[in-house]
Design a protein around this motif. Structure first.
Motif, PDB file in Angstrom:
ATOM      1  N   MET A 134      -7.110  45.814  32.771  1.00 33.02           N
ATOM      2  CA  MET A 134      -6.843  45.012  31.366  1.00 33.02           C
ATOM      3  C   MET A 134      -7.730  45.886  30.431  1.00 33.02           C
ATOM      4  N   ARG A 135      -7.221  45.925  29.048  1.00 34.22           N
ATOM      5  CA  ARG A 135      -7.795  46.603  28.134  1.00 34.22           C
ATOM      6  C   ARG A 135      -8.714  45.374  27.276  1.00 34.22           C
ATOM      7  N   ARG A 136     -10.000  45.820  27.185  1.00 32.87           N
ATOM      8  CA  ARG A 136     -10.719  44.776  26.685  1.00 32.87           C
ATOM      9  C   ARG A 136     -11.863  45.524  25.441  1.00 32.87           C
TER      10      ARG A 136
ATOM     11  N   ASP B 101      -1.893  51.803  25.953  1.00 30.14           N
ATOM     12  CA  ASP B 101      -0.994  50.593  25.602  1.00 30.14           C
ATOM     13  C   ASP B 101       0.464  50.943  25.964  1.00 30.14           C
TER      14      ASP B 101
ATOM     15  N   THR C 251     -16.082  42.019  35.479  1.00 27.01           N
ATOM     16  CA  THR C 251     -15.462  40.853  35.993  1.00 27.01           C
ATOM     17  C   THR C 251     -16.184  40.290  36.850  1.00 27.01           C
TER      18      THR C 251
ATOM     19  N   ARG D 271     -11.410  36.416  37.659  1.00 26.42           N
ATOM     20  CA  ARG D 271     -10.315  36.245  36.609  1.00 26.42           C
ATOM     21  C   ARG D 271     -11.068  36.494  35.051  1.00 26.42           C
ATOM     22  N   ASP D 272     -12.385  36.237  35.051  1.00 28.04           N
ATOM     23  CA  ASP D 272     -13.064  36.542  33.756  1.00 28.04           C
ATOM     24  C   ASP D 272     -13.874  37.587  33.425  1.00 28.04           C
TER      25      ASP D 272
ATOM     26  N   TYR E 109     -14.397  37.245  28.034  1.00 24.91           N
ATOM     27  CA  TYR E 109     -13.078  36.734  28.089  1.00 24.91           C
ATOM     28  C   TYR E 109     -12.590  35.754  29.264  1.00 24.91           C
TER      29      TYR E 109
ATOM     30  N   GLY F  18      -9.737  34.767  30.852  1.00 31.31           N
ATOM     31  CA  GLY F  18      -8.574  35.278  30.924  1.00 31.31           C
ATOM     32  C   GLY F  18      -8.231  36.157  29.721  1.00 31.31           C
ATOM     33  N   GLU F  19      -7.352  35.818  28.830  1.00 30.38           N
ATOM     34  CA  GLU F  19      -6.847  36.900  27.802  1.00 30.38           C
ATOM     35  C   GLU F  19      -7.994  36.597  26.726  1.00 30.38           C
ATOM     36  N   LYS F  20      -8.616  35.322  26.639  1.00 31.94           N
ATOM     37  CA  LYS F  20      -8.971  34.697  25.348  1.00 31.94           C
ATOM     38  C   LYS F  20     -10.488  35.102  25.059  1.00 31.94           C
ATOM     39  N   TRP F  21     -11.052  35.712  24.116  1.00 30.80           N
ATOM     40  CA  TRP F  21     -12.328  36.044  23.960  1.00 30.80           C
ATOM     41  C   TRP F  21     -13.056  34.904  23.437  1.00 30.80           C
TER      42      TRP F  21
END
Lengths: 89, 154
Positions: A8-10, A43, B19, B33-34, B100, B102-105
């Motif tokens: 995943m890109r962060r 992306d 992670t 996951r996070d 993060y 999941g996808e939420k910051w």
């Protein structure tokens, strides 16, 4: 080729990085830092199956660079993330 | 817990992302996951901050919450742990600066996270007692099961 599931890109401050989550984090526990073109290419590979030629064309459409430089940049980027096991060919 | 060479990365870059592995900070951080952002410690941490340190014997990285700040050490416990650790301040080299889920910051000043942080600190003694009781109850149930069904492996 495309990016493997689990990478995943962060955002890390002002930088873009790639981290692994889920099963992928058992093989890769670090981070990869992306520059602006790296994030652009990432992306594209994350959104669907692309060839190196398609990546070069996309780079030329987005940035004012020569085809030779774009081709070399794409080849280097692809080799780097392939070596880290982040690509599905 | 976190895997990797973090002290060096923190010194060089001023930040580290990884992670998380394990269940000790569940439900806030879920196993693999996070992802967390760690910054180097520059002063004393506050009650409720999440500290990064290494266990002296195993060298394992641990990311747990500060529940009391003493003069030269912290009392630290995972959100899903029943045992409090005493950690000298000079062994803590990083702190959680957002994550993060999941996808939420989730930023450190996120309102929901601030509420969770206050809640988990406030209920910490009762929560730890519950976790210890739950552990004992599960071990007792497991022993009973083995006694009743000796031929079945777990």
């Amino acid at each position: 080729m495309k990016t493997k599931a689990g990478f995943m890109r962060r955002k890390l401050g002002t930088q873009e990085v790639v981290v692994a989550v889920g099963e992928a984090s058992k093989q890769f526990s670090g981070i990869i830092r992306l520059n602006e073109t790296g994030a652009f290419l990432w992306d594209l590979l994350a959104s669907g199956d692309r060839t190196e030629a398609e990546l070069v064309d996309a780079l030329l459409a987005e940035y004012d660079v020569s085809r030779e430089l774009a081709t070399a940049d794409v080849a280097k980027f692809v080799a780097t993330i392939r070596a880290e096991g982040m690509l599905d060919d | 817990m976190i895997e990797g060479g973090i002290e060096q990365e923190l010194q060089q870059s001023g930040a580290y992302m990884s992670t998380t592995v394990g269940y000790s900070m569940w439900p806030m951080l879920r196993d693999r996951r996070d992802t967390v952002i760690i910054r180097p410690v520059t002063g004393d941490l506050q009650r409720g901050d999440v500290a990064l340190y290494r266990l002296p014997k195993s060298g394992t990285y641990v990311l747990h919450r500060v529940i009391h700040v003493k003069e030269d050490h912290y009392l630290i416990v995972g959100d899903n742990c029943g045992v409090v650790e005493t950690v000298p301040k000079d062994r803590v080299f990083g702190y959680l600066d957002g994550f993060y889920r999941g996808e939420k910051w989730i930023a450190p000043d996120n309102r929901g996270y601030a509420l969770y942080r206050r809640f988990i600190c406030a209920v910490s003694p009762a929560h730890r007692a519950w976790i210890r009781f739950r552990g004992r109850a599960l071990r007792f149930a497991s022993r009973c099961k083995r006694a009743i069904f000796p031929n079945k492996s777990e």
